[in-house]
Each structure stands twice: as C-alpha cells, then as structure tokens.
Design a protein around this motif. Structure first.
Motif, PDB file in Angstrom:
ATOM      1  N   VAL A 687       0.853  -1.179   0.000  1.00 16.37           N
ATOM      2  CA  VAL A 687       0.000   0.000   0.000  1.00 16.37           C
ATOM      3  C   VAL A 687       0.892   1.232   0.000  1.00 16.37           C
ATOM      4  CG1 VAL A 687      -0.237  -0.062   2.527  1.00 16.37           C
ATOM      5  CG2 VAL A 687      -1.873   1.238   1.172  1.00 16.37           C
ATOM      6  N   ASN A 688       0.571   2.176  -0.870  1.00 20.41           N
ATOM      7  CA  ASN A 688       1.301   3.438  -0.941  1.00 20.41           C
ATOM      8  C   ASN A 688       0.317   4.554  -0.654  1.00 20.41           C
ATOM      9  OD1 ASN A 688       2.887   5.645  -1.459  1.00 20.41           O
ATOM     10  ND2 ASN A 688       3.053   5.300  -3.671  1.00 20.41           N
ATOM     11  N   ASN A 689       0.284   4.968   0.582  1.00 19.71           N
ATOM     12  CA  ASN A 689      -0.642   6.019   0.988  1.00 19.71           C
ATOM     13  C   ASN A 689       0.101   7.360   1.051  1.00 19.71           C
ATOM     14  OD1 ASN A 689      -3.001   7.169   1.803  1.00 19.71           O
ATOM     15  ND2 ASN A 689      -2.972   6.341   3.871  1.00 19.71           N
ATOM     16  N   THR A 690       0.831   7.654  -0.039  1.00 24.27           N
ATOM     17  CA  THR A 690       1.547   8.922  -0.165  1.00 24.27           C
ATOM     18  C   THR A 690       1.246   9.500  -1.539  1.00 24.27           C
ATOM     19  OG1 THR A 690       3.602   8.165  -1.222  1.00 24.27           O
ATOM     20  CG2 THR A 690       3.417   7.848   1.165  1.00 24.27           C
ATOM     21  N   PHE A 691       1.781  10.704  -1.804  1.00 24.08           N
ATOM     22  CA  PHE A 691       1.621  11.331  -3.115  1.00 24.08           C
ATOM     23  C   PHE A 691       2.775  10.993  -4.054  1.00 24.08           C
ATOM     24  CE2 PHE A 691      -0.127  14.894  -0.255  1.00 24.08           C
ATOM     25  CZ  PHE A 691      -1.352  14.255  -0.145  1.00 24.08           C
ATOM     26  N   ALA A 692       3.759  10.234  -3.555  1.00 21.58           N
ATOM     27  CA  ALA A 692       4.983   9.985  -4.326  1.00 21.58           C
ATOM     28  C   ALA A 692       4.889   8.669  -5.092  1.00 21.58           C
ATOM     29  CB  ALA A 692       6.187   9.966  -3.394  1.00 21.58           C
ATOM     30  N   TYR A 693       5.550   8.628  -6.224  1.00 20.44           N
ATOM     31  CA  TYR A 693       5.677   7.411  -7.025  1.00 20.44           C
ATOM     32  C   TYR A 693       6.972   6.722  -6.600  1.00 20.44           C
ATOM     33  CZ  TYR A 693       4.740   4.517 -11.159  1.00 20.44           C
ATOM     34  OH  TYR A 693       4.429   3.484 -12.011  1.00 20.44           O
ATOM     35  N   HIS A 694       6.866   5.542  -5.991  1.00 18.48           N
ATOM     36  CA  HIS A 694       8.045   4.823  -5.512  1.00 18.48           C
ATOM     37  C   HIS A 694       8.431   3.761  -6.535  1.00 18.48           C
ATOM     38  CE1 HIS A 694       8.112   6.581  -1.454  1.00 18.48           C
ATOM     39  NE2 HIS A 694       6.799   6.600  -1.566  1.00 18.48           N
ATOM     40  N   ARG A 695       9.540   4.000  -7.209  1.00 12.81           N
ATOM     41  CA  ARG A 695      10.035   3.069  -8.221  1.00 12.81           C
ATOM     42  C   ARG A 695      11.218   2.272  -7.673  1.00 12.81           C
ATOM     43  NH1 ARG A 695       8.530   7.752 -10.938  1.00 12.81           N
ATOM     44  NH2 ARG A 695       7.135   7.435 -12.720  1.00 12.81           N
ATOM     45  N   GLU A 719       7.033  -1.536  -8.106  1.00 10.35           N
ATOM     46  CA  GLU A 719       6.738  -0.112  -8.063  1.00 10.35           C
ATOM     47  C   GLU A 719       5.479   0.105  -7.237  1.00 10.35           C
ATOM     48  OE1 GLU A 719       6.346   1.116 -12.094  1.00 10.35           O
ATOM     49  OE2 GLU A 719       8.500   1.127 -12.461  1.00 10.35           O
ATOM     50  N   ALA A 720       5.354   1.292  -6.675  1.00  8.81           N
ATOM     51  CA  ALA A 720       4.166   1.632  -5.886  1.00  8.81           C
ATOM     52  C   ALA A 720       3.670   2.999  -6.329  1.00  8.81           C
ATOM     53  CB  ALA A 720       4.482   1.627  -4.394  1.00  8.81           C
ATOM     54  N   THR A 721       2.552   3.015  -7.026  1.00  9.61           N
ATOM     55  CA  THR A 721       1.991   4.262  -7.517  1.00  9.61           C
ATOM     56  C   THR A 721       1.291   5.012  -6.377  1.00  9.61           C
ATOM     57  OG1 THR A 721      -0.019   3.118  -8.199  1.00  9.61           O
ATOM     58  CG2 THR A 721       1.701   3.371  -9.848  1.00  9.61           C
ATOM     59  N   PRO A 722       1.177   6.327  -6.475  1.00 10.65           N
ATOM     60  CA  PRO A 722       0.563   7.107  -5.387  1.00 10.65           C
ATOM     61  C   PRO A 722      -0.880   6.666  -5.113  1.00 10.65           C
ATOM     62  CG  PRO A 722       1.702   8.554  -6.923  1.00 10.65           C
ATOM     63  CD  PRO A 722       1.686   7.200  -7.552  1.00 10.65           C
ATOM     64  N   GLY A 723      -1.221   6.598  -3.827  1.00 12.39           N
ATOM     65  CA  GLY A 723      -2.591   6.310  -3.425  1.00 12.39           C
ATOM     66  C   GLY A 723      -3.115   4.977  -3.898  1.00 12.39           C
ATOM     67  N   SER A 724      -2.263   3.954  -3.895  1.00  9.33           N
ATOM     68  CA  SER A 724      -2.656   2.673  -4.479  1.00  9.33           C
ATOM     69  C   SER A 724      -2.450   1.507  -3.523  1.00  9.33           C
ATOM     70  CB  SER A 724      -1.833   2.403  -5.747  1.00  9.33           C
ATOM     71  OG  SER A 724      -0.472   2.141  -5.412  1.00  9.33           O
ATOM     72  N   VAL A 725      -3.148   0.406  -3.811  1.00 15.56           N
ATOM     73  CA  VAL A 725      -2.924  -0.881  -3.163  1.00 15.56           C
ATOM     74  C   VAL A 725      -2.693  -1.889  -4.281  1.00 15.56           C
ATOM     75  CG1 VAL A 725      -3.822  -2.614  -1.590  1.00 15.56           C
ATOM     76  CG2 VAL A 725      -4.524  -0.237  -1.323  1.00 15.56           C
ATOM     77  N   GLN A 726      -1.584  -2.611  -4.204  1.00 15.12           N
ATOM     78  CA  GLN A 726      -1.240  -3.535  -5.289  1.00 15.12           C
ATOM     79  C   GLN A 726      -0.894  -4.912  -4.745  1.00 15.12           C
ATOM     80  OE1 GLN A 726       1.851  -0.762  -6.605  1.00 15.12           O
ATOM     81  NE2 GLN A 726       0.854  -0.636  -8.604  1.00 15.12           N
ATOM     82  N   LYS A 727      -1.402  -5.941  -5.431  1.00 19.14           N
ATOM     83  CA  LYS A 727      -1.084  -7.326  -5.085  1.00 19.14           C
ATOM     84  C   LYS A 727       0.144  -7.760  -5.881  1.00 19.14           C
ATOM     85  CE  LYS A 727      -5.950  -8.451  -4.255  1.00 19.14           C
ATOM     86  NZ  LYS A 727      -7.098  -9.329  -4.620  1.00 19.14           N
ATOM     87  N   HIS A 728       1.030  -8.515  -5.209  1.00 22.63           N
ATOM     88  CA  HIS A 728       2.282  -8.873  -5.874  1.00 22.63           C
ATOM     89  C   HIS A 728       2.564 -10.374  -5.903  1.00 22.63           C
ATOM     90  CE1 HIS A 728       3.831  -4.905  -6.854  1.00 22.63           C
ATOM     91  NE2 HIS A 728       3.369  -4.482  -5.675  1.00 22.63           N
TER      92      HIS A 728
END
Length: 872
Positions: A687-695, A719-728
């Motif tokens: 989960v990326n609960n920030t405004f930043a794109y984490h690559r 990668e973690a896109t802003p405001g997203s939840v991703q399954k890996h």
C-alpha cells in the motif's frame, strides 16, 4: 491562536512610544473552602483585608475533586476501587461540591486609557465572581464550555492589592450514576460533559468535574482590545508537499472593542513575509466592530500537511491595533496555510477528505479527553499527540460526550500533523436515540436535551471563535451518534458555522449517512472488541467507520500502577473469571485469543501474551482497511486510542503514558508505504498512501522456522503508484506447507536502490491447528544489546547472533537506574521488535525525559531474558 506575553521592553518596534500590554495566568496560591464552612458573602470575602484563617490550598485550574485529592481528603479515584469511597454528588446534594475559591493578586490600576481584563476559559457549571468587595458578573454564569471575560479596570484597588473570590456551583442535573451510559441520562440536561456520570469505559467522576477547570488570566491592553481574530487560507489547485508553490490567499479579520467613553480612530494591521496589510477604522464610544482586512496573496507559500503526507509549516501573524502612534493591543496568531475539502466518493458511498487538493486516506483515533479530572498540561497534550503521530495516524476525533478540546491540544495537533474531527456535546446514549431502561426520561424528553438551547448555541459560537484558526481543525460534528435538536441543528448549520467559520465541513452527527452510507444496518459503527485477524481483511464494514476497535490491556508494569496486589491475577476465560476490580475498570475480554499461545503461568505471562494479541489486532485492523483503500473504504477511526482514566480497554498507551504493543502494531500497520500479508488471500501486497511514485523497490519475502532456518520465498523489483494498493505475490501453497507443524515467521521487506530498508514487517503464523505451538518451544537467545546517549537521545542496538532463532518480540524500556521504574513519557522509534538471526536493529529513545541522567535500558522478549543495559 495564542496571545504572547508582551513586556514593555519588547515593544520598541514600529509605532513609537507604546503602551505596555501583557497577559499572565492566575495559577498558583489559590485558597478554597466548601460553601458550608464560609460564613460570609462574596462582597466581604473578596476584601483583601478579610482574614483567610484555615483556608485550604486549592488547585486552579482544576476541579473541586482535584483540590480535595491534592489535600488528601479523598483517595485516588483512579486506583483500585477507591472511587467508590468518594461521596457522589447525586447522593450528597450540590452543596457538598459547591466551593469558594480565593486568589490575592497584584495589579495596579492602569494609567490614562489602559484597560485590565479578567478571563475564565472554563468553569463547570456556574459561578459568581467578586473583586475587592464588589460583584463582577451581573448575573450568575452558567455553561461548562462558555468563556467569560470581564473588564475589571474599575474594580482594581489603588494600592494594587486585589482579591478575587469565585463561588463555583455544580451542574443543576448531576444525574444518577446507575451504571448506564451517562448514568440515568439526565446529566445531558446541562450544557457540559456527559461522561462524568459514568460510561462503559469509565466510572463516574464524583463531583461531575465541578470547578474552575481551565485557565484564569489577567490581560492588559490599551483603550482598544483585539478579540477573536479569524484567519482563513485559500489554497487553490492540486498541490504537492515539495517544490515551488502557486500563490495562496490569506483572509484576515478581527473584532475590535472600545470600552471607553470616547470615539477612537486607528488602524488594524499586520506584517507578513515582507508585506504590510492594514485597515483604517473608527470605533464608537463603548462600541465594537468586526474589521475585514484586505486579502493578502502569498507567493510560494509553505503549506501545512497532515502527518505522513508532508511537513507542518506554521506562520506567526502579529496583529496590531495602533492609535495615536501607539500599539493599543497586539495578538500574535499562529496559523497554517492549507485548505481542506471533502467530496462524495460514489464508489465507496462515503465522504473522502482532501487537503490542498490531494485526497487523504483517513487513519484516525477516537479521543475522550486527556484526563478525566481535567488535569491538563501542555506537556501531556504534546506527549499524547506525539504518540498518535508515532502510530502513523492522521486524524483524531473528539468524542461528543466530552468537551471541545483546549487550545494546547490543537497546538500539538498543528505541530504533529493530526487533523481534528470535533464533535459538539451530544451523545445518542443520553440524548434519546435508543430506548434505554437505565434512563430516567423517555426518548421524546431526552431528544430535547439540553434544557437551555440558547446556552448551547452561545457556547457553540464561543468555542468556534476560540478554535477556528488552528489548521489541524478539519471538521465540526453535531454530536456523537445523534443530531442535536432541530432548532439547535438549524442554527449551527445555517447560521453560526457559516458566519463564524465557513471553511470546514459540518457533519450532522458522527455516523451520519453524509459521512458513510450505512448499507449494513445497525448503528453505523463498530464492531468493538476482539476480532480474528482475518476479520479485518475479509469482512466489510462501514465505508468511513467512525468507531471500530479492539482490546488494549497494558503489561504487568502498567497493571501494577492501579490494581491492588491481591487483584493481580490473570483472567481465566474458561472459568468465567470475573474480578470485581477488573470489572470496575471496565475490562473487555480477550476471550480465548490468548489460548493459542499456551496457558499463562501467571499475570505477567498473561499480560505479555496479551501484547502479542494487541500487536496483531491493531496491525491487522489498519492493514485490512488499507488493503481496501478507495474500494471499500475512505477511512476508519479507531475506538479508541487513549483512556483518560485507568480503564482496561481501548488504549494504545495507559493513563500514565506508558505505551503497550497496540501502539506499535498500529505504527507498523499504518505506515504510509507498507508491505503486508493478506492472511485470507495469502497474498503479499503493498500500500502506498503517499503522493509519491516509488520506483525500483526491492520486495524480499522470507520464511523462518522456530530454529531460525531461512527459506526464501521471493525477491523482485516492484513499483508503488501514489494512493494505491497492489497485489504482488501469492503464497498460499508454500506458506501452508511451511507453517503446518509448528508455525513460521514471515518476513516482508522493501528496500530502495541504496539497499536501505524502507519497510520491515514480520508476522508470526499459527500451525495447522491454529495454535502457536512453535512459539511455546522456542529456544532462548542472547542478543548483544548496547545503549549510547547521543544529543539527548538514547540509541539502543540489538544484535542477534547467527545460527539461532529470531530474537522475538522484544520490549525496550528506559528505566530510572535507582528505582528501576520506567521513565514516562519517552518515545521509541519502534518497540516490541523482532530481530532476525545475524542481524541488528537500532531503536532511538527520544523526548525531553530521554535526556534524564542516571538511567538504564531494560529489554526482554518472548525468548529473550530480561536484562539491564548501561547507557554509554
């Protein structure tokens, strides 16, 4: 908004010869007696020549009960069942807690047109005030929340020796503390706190918090006084926390009061960022006026953001009224530049919050008040709000059965970035939402509480003026789980708040459909109490849940502070254990959730295993909500994160400011960038609960058995896109196989390109039978622990040797070297930590008291024996 202490020597600025104005608090050397022991009226009592023989020292600010406690006239109502030994006002009658408070103070009458003002920031519930033989207030004051201000210039003695005498009356309706929520409910007939008659997390406060409970101050000004400044900031567009900012607009106004018999002309002005803004004005004799200053456009403003999203920049605005070349009054107002909006999320069917154009996933905690007896301090507020920041929360809701929180609370929230959701003083329990056999009056009658609607509205207007400049204040709310009566609601919603604020969203009540559409049924919040870890992930609740929570008992050290020795016995659910004192302190059961860890040997063992449950509960709670961010949910507010009394439920730290594992489980599960394991889908998620794109984040997944043997389950760049939840990564087959016999540890990590760990999350998983059988058999490890003092902080390093098991679930504490008692409060960068074989972790202990000399560090863990470590 704070008024700074301004001494004449500091006023040599732009306006030539200036009047000396200042403000000071009357907070010491008060004396008190019960009304029945005072045989004179206020006129005589307030004469400085009247002797005060055998009068008792009094605590102001403070309640009557606080004064009695400090004079050793009553036992500590927070310890054991001693609260039952204190007479309750419902049975004694109001006279028992009606008291005189007297204070001698020095203040000379001002020269020329100077004015002296007396301020009371909170008296519960009524009072009459006398100075130097004269009554100050024309009619008796009523209202726990309503501030009072009196011009006492004409009352001051020529020789500067003055006496203030205040008689304080309890609320007219103290209510029967019959065990119901708010007792029999009649306490809600007053405009005051309802919890003081008892709730399901507190016993009744026997005086119902009667007293001069908030600050008393003397203020000196020139002929014209500034009051109720109002600053609104407009931040158009969608902003980022860093980089060049587009302009923001500042809207400033204030009320000016002229108590003299002459018309006065002058200018209201301020300077900010090199720009001067002013407005000419003429005030009529005995008149007042609200002055609107020209708007200021600020270039490249430094913005205020909630915690986890950006910095909390604050500005100081020095507002002055100048007449005849002199400063008549000056207020320095602290504010932050930010704009809060809301929008309706049609997918979740709940409200979402935006700050500076960016939507914020709300991770909040419910708050009652700092201390059930209203013993407030700036230092305690700062510590408690810092704990909430350290939990990685971004909002605190002030529950409606208590009070509008104090300016010092909001100052701490401004500092640490906690948005505030402020309820007004209603609760469905007392105000008639439900049929309740414990209530004296029927629902129709209770629905019209309080008795004095005008006082309620007057108090609302006053408190809005007091709090509206704080950037942390985000929302107003009509009440807890119920709207106010219709005439009150209409006046607040359509008149008072638009006129006096106009910059914040108003919720009719705390779980209204405007906040979260109730498609499930029930009351619109909950559940409360112990849940399975899986429940938080797979069972859908309300899309913006205003109250959802679990347990929160502290460890043995915490329990020993308020439970008598004979009651320090572990609860036994199988035997339906009920200890009267545990029950009195509102214990909420862990049921059979401790059983999988093995039968507790004693209370210490039980409490340590309870910490494992605590950590798991609150990590899972926030991870489960975050996993469904913007899909099921726009936010959740935990019920609750603190206790103002020694209750055995719902707290991340105890009344004494000692954290338990709930705080650190929440600290982990609420991290803005977080890797986590979904126990239902057996899926690793980010989960990326920030405004930043984490690559270019390296995801590392490892399993460890009870002996410390490592099994790699995957390593990949993500990668973690802003405001997203991703399954890996899905782990079902391999995890079930590895954990089947004795359970495993599952280690999840994220590293950046510099190989630094940016998130670290370690789970302990049960065996195939749902037990932690492996944990019960773990070998003891002996980590190397060092502690070093650096710049007022203590850095603790825990190194676990290779070739053995994990050093599991270690509690670190800073102790007084002589007494071996914990130093409170201090703040740990993390706690209840687990160290993998061959690795080390550093924990930083900070806070003002971390610099205390003659201290040692204590550490113990699930399989780590207790040791004391000297600080180098």
């Amino acid at each position: 908004m704070t008024r700074r202490l301004l001494l004449s020597g500091l006023l040599l600025c732009t306006a030539g010869s200036l009047a000396a104005q200042d403000q000071y608090e009357l907070n010491s050397e008060w004396k008190s007696l019960p009304i029945k022991e005072v045989k004179m009226d206020g006129n005589k009592l307030s004469l400085p020549a009247t002797a005060l023989k055998n009068w008792e020292p009094a605590t102001v600010p403070g309640t009557v009960l606080t004064t009695m406690l400090n004079n050793k006239q009553v036992p500590d109502p927070f310890y054991g069942m001693d609260n039952k030994k204190i007479p309750d006002i419902f049975h004694t009658g109001p006279e028992y807690y009606t008291r005189w408070f007297v204070k001698d103070f020095r203040e000379m009458p001002p020269a020329t047109d100077g004015q002296v003002w007396l301020h009371f920031r909170g008296v519960n519930d009524g009072c009459d005030i006398y100075i130097n033989g004269k009554k100050v207030n024309a009619t008796t004051h009523h209202g726990a929340y309503l501030r009072q201000t009196y011009n006492i210039t004409a009352f001051l003695a020529k020789d500067g020796h003055n006496r203030l005498a205040v008689i304080v009356y309890p609320a007219a309706f103290p209510g029967d503390p019959n065990g119901g929520q708010g007792g029999d409910g009649t306490i809600a007939r007053n405009v005051g706190p309802q919890y003081t008659a008892g709730w399901d997390w507190i016993q009744p406060m026997r005086d119902r918090n009667t007293g001069i409970w908030d600050k008393v101050t003397i203020e000196k000004t020139g002929a014209v006084r500034i009051l109720d400044p109002h600053i609104v900031t407009s931040v158009p567009g969608i902003r980022q926390p860093d980089g060049q900012q587009a302009p923001a607009i500042l809207h400033v106004q204030a009320t000016l009061q002229n108590p003299t018999a002459n018309a006065i002309s002058g200018k209201l002005k301020y300077q900010l960022e090199g720009k001067s803004i002013q407005q000419e004005v003429t005030l009529a004799p005995k008149g007042s006026a609200t002055v609107v200053l020209p708007d200021l456009t600020l270039e490249n403003p430094r913005l205020w953001w909630p915690a986890g999203y950006g910095p909390q920049h604050l500005y100081q605005l020095p507002l002055e009224f100048i007449t005849d070349g002199k400063i008549s009054d000056r207020e320095e107002v602290e504010f932050g530049i930010r704009e809060i909006q809301t929008a309706w999320n049609t997918h979740t069917r709940s409200r979402e919050v935006l700050v500076n154009g960016q939507r914020i996933f709300i991770k909040g905690g419910n708050w009652i008040t700092s201390d059930a007896m209203f013993r407030f301090s700036k230092e305690r507020y700062d510590a408690e709000i810092r704990f909430h920041r350290d939990m990685n929360l971004n909002l605190i809701r002030i529950w409606g059965g208590s009070l509008t929180e104090r300016p010092e609370f909001f100052e701490a929230c401004d500092k640490y970035g906690l948005l505030v959701f402020q309820d007004f003083w209603m609760s469905g329990d007392c105000n008639g939402r439900w049929l309740d056999p414990q209530k004296k009056d029927d629902q129709w009658t209770r629905r019209q509480y309080p008795n004095d609607h005008n006082l309620f509205l007057e108090s609302v207007a006053d408190q809005v003026k007091m709090l509206r400049n704080y950037p942390s204040l985000a929302f107003w709310c009509g009440g807890n789980e119920i709207t106010p009566p219709q005439d009150i609601l209409a006046a607040m919603k359509d008149s008072i708040l638009p006129k006096l604020d106009g910059a914040r969203y108003f919720f009719d009540y705390s779980n209204s459909d405007s906040m979260s559409y109730n498609f499930i049924g029930g009351n619109g919040d909950g559940p409360y109490g112990i849940q399975t870890v899986a429940h938080f992930w797979e069972d859908r609740t309300f899309p913006f849940n205003s109250e959802v929570g679990s347990v929160g008992v502290g460890d043995l050290v915490s329990l020993q502070r308020f439970l008598p020795k004979e009651n320090l016995v572990a609860p036994d659910f199988s035997k339906k254990f009920v200890d009267s004192i545990w029950d009195y302190h509102k214990y909420i059961g862990y049921n059979n959730s401790i059983d999988p860890y093995g039968t507790p040997k004693n209370l210490e063992d039980w409490a340590n295993k309870a910490q494992l449950v605590n950590y798991d509960q609150y990590r899972a709670l926030m991870e489960g909500f975050s996993a469904h961010m913007w899909d099921w949910y726009t936010g959740a507010i935990i019920w609750k994160t603190q206790n103002p009394w020694t209750a055995l439920r719902g707290q991340m730290y105890d009344y004494y400011l000692d954290p338990n594992a709930c705080l650190y489980g929440l600290h982990s599960g609420s991290k803005p960038l977080h890797v986590m394991y979904n126990p239902v889908e057996k899926m690793v998620m980010i989960v990326n609960n920030t405004f930043a794109y984490h690559r270019d984040l390296m995801l590392e997944i490892n399993a460890y058995d009870m002996a410390g043997k490592q099994t790699s389950l995957g390593q990949l760049f993500v990668e973690a896109t802003p405001g997203s939840v991703q399954k890996h990564v899905e782990l079902k087959t391999i995890v079930d196989k590895l954990k089947s016999q004795k359970g495993i540890f599952l280690s999840l990590r994220l590293r950046n390109l510099q190989k630094e760990i940016v998130d670290d999350n370690c789970y302990w998983l049960t065996d195939a039978n749902g037990n932690y059988s492996g944990l019960q058999e773990m070998s003891t490890v002996k980590p190397t622990v060092t502690a070093t003092r650096k710049s007022g902080e203590v850095v603790v390093t825990v190194s676990n040797p290779t070739g053995g098991p994990l050093a599991f679930f270690n509690r670190i504490s800073l102790l007084d070297a002589s007494s071996k008692e914990r130093i409170l409060p201090v703040f740990y960068s993390d706690n209840y930590i687990t160290v993998l074989p061959g690795e080390k972790k550093e924990i930083v202990i900070s806070g003002e008291k971390a610099a205390t000399k003659n201290t040692v560090v204590e550490i113990f863990g699930h399989n780590v024996n207790k040791q004391l470590v000297e600080i180098k």
